[in-house]
Scaffold this active site. Structure first.
Site, PDB file in Angstrom:
ATOM      1  N   ASP A   1       0.812  -1.127   0.117  1.00 22.25           N
ATOM      2  CA  ASP A   1      -0.035  -0.027  -0.110  1.00 22.25           C
ATOM      3  C   ASP A   1       0.942   1.428  -0.044  1.00 22.25           C
ATOM      4  O   ASP A   1       1.942   1.157   0.299  1.00 22.25           O
ATOM      5  CB  ASP A   1      -0.855  -0.117   1.265  1.00 22.25           C
ATOM      6  CG  ASP A   1      -1.952   1.093   1.351  1.00 22.25           C
ATOM      7  OD1 ASP A   1      -2.341   1.337   0.275  1.00 22.25           O
ATOM      8  OD2 ASP A   1      -2.243   1.723   2.174  1.00 22.25           O
TER       9      ASP A   1
ATOM     10  N   ASP B   1      -0.120   4.959   1.080  1.00 18.97           N
ATOM     11  CA  ASP B   1      -0.548   5.958   2.354  1.00 18.97           C
ATOM     12  C   ASP B   1      -0.270   5.148   3.678  1.00 18.97           C
ATOM     13  O   ASP B   1      -1.151   4.123   3.802  1.00 18.97           O
ATOM     14  CB  ASP B   1      -1.666   6.618   2.173  1.00 18.97           C
ATOM     15  CG  ASP B   1      -1.742   7.506   0.887  1.00 18.97           C
ATOM     16  OD1 ASP B   1      -0.959   8.437   0.952  1.00 18.97           O
ATOM     17  OD2 ASP B   1      -2.642   7.570   0.142  1.00 18.97           O
TER      18      ASP B   1
ATOM     19  N   ASP C   1      -1.307  -0.904   5.844  1.00 20.32           N
ATOM     20  CA  ASP C   1      -1.449  -0.425   7.255  1.00 20.32           C
ATOM     21  C   ASP C   1      -2.936  -0.555   7.652  1.00 20.32           C
ATOM     22  O   ASP C   1      -3.047  -0.072   9.119  1.00 20.32           O
ATOM     23  CB  ASP C   1      -1.291   0.871   7.620  1.00 20.32           C
ATOM     24  CG  ASP C   1      -1.940   1.976   6.589  1.00 20.32           C
ATOM     25  OD1 ASP C   1      -2.351   1.608   5.355  1.00 20.32           O
ATOM     26  OD2 ASP C   1      -2.508   2.989   7.190  1.00 20.32           O
TER      27      ASP C   1
END
Length: 259
Positions: free
Chosen positions: A13, A15, A209
């Site tokens: 990922d 961000d 995250d």
């Protein structure tokens, strides 16, 4: 538990893993550099459909992260790939930005508000009442409802912003029609991404995250999963879910030596 094969390909990922509020996370540059130096297949993924891969390449490069355009995979590209497979050369009414409209143009779709095959909803900072009303009427008239991603909120320096999933819920409430979400956690986004780099799930890993999108998507696609704690998820959050990542690490820096 069966022993997994060595990791040959990496999906990560963006961000919360590589960058946070426009600043690279320590270790991100070393991670990307080692992937490229070792010629490992990899993709940087994002559910954000606002930007094209070329836009994101330029934004990351300004931050010191050199990610080639072909190694960036967005929910807009996954959506376009899905529609091209389902109904080649179709038509769509689109609410979104250049990342989505460009992806659909590139597969030969015609964008129209006259009897489209699909209403496609993506991310934008300028959702308008007029556009939403038109989308609702087209869906009620028979257009199929597609959404780039289910994220209900997105980050900003001022705080959370309503995102695609929240706007999709409004349209669903008005039409009684649920959308098909092409982005994470739909494993479709992972599988089409893996296909794009010629990788296989049993020798690939997903780094994210968020438990509800990144880890779930990687798990359902059959990949090894790593949760980093530099984004939205805390160690206490992990036990609230009925599934777990393969590993929890502090940050992307802890994975450089795994490449």
């Amino acid at each position: 538990m069966a022993e997994r094969k060595p990791i040959e390909s990496w999906l990560t990922d963006m961000d919360g893993v590589l960058i946070h509020e426009g600043v690279p996370i320590p270790g991100a540059d070393a991670f990307i550099r080692k992937l490229r130096d070792n010629e490992r297949p990899f993709l940087v993924l994002t559910n954000n459909s606002i930007y094209t891969a070329r836009d994101l390449h330029a934004r990351l490069y300004r931050m010191g992260l050199d990610v080639p355009v072909e190694n960036i995979w967005t929910s807009a590209l996954a959506t376009a790939r899905f529609l091209d497979d389902q109904r080649p050369g179709g038509t769509a009414y689109v609410i979104g930005e250049a990342g989505l409209t460009t992806a659909l143009h590139d597969i030969g779709y015609v964008l129209t508000d006259h009897d489209p095959d699909y209403v496609v909803l993506g991310e934008t900072r300028t959702y308008s009442f007029e556009a939403l009303t038109k989308a609702i009427r087209l869906i009620n008239a028979g257009a199929r409802f597609i959404c780039t991603n289910p994220d209900e909120t997105g980050p900003s320096t001022e705080g959370p912003l309503p995102a695609t999933g929240s706007v999709a819920a409004l349209i669903t409430k008005a039409t009684g029609r649920d959308p098909y979400f092409a982005g994470k956690p739909n494993p479709l986004m992972m599988r089409t991404g893996l296909n794009a780099i010629g990788a296989h799930s049993e020798t690939s890993a997903m780094i994210g995250d968020r438990m509800d999108t990144d880890v779930l998507a990687g798990l359902e696609a059959g990949m090894e999963t790593f949760l980093v704690l530099t984004g939205l998820t805390t160690p206490a959050d992990v036990d609230r879910y009925p599934f777990r990542p393969s590993s929890v690490v502090d940050s992307i820096a802890d994975l450089v030596d795994r490449i």
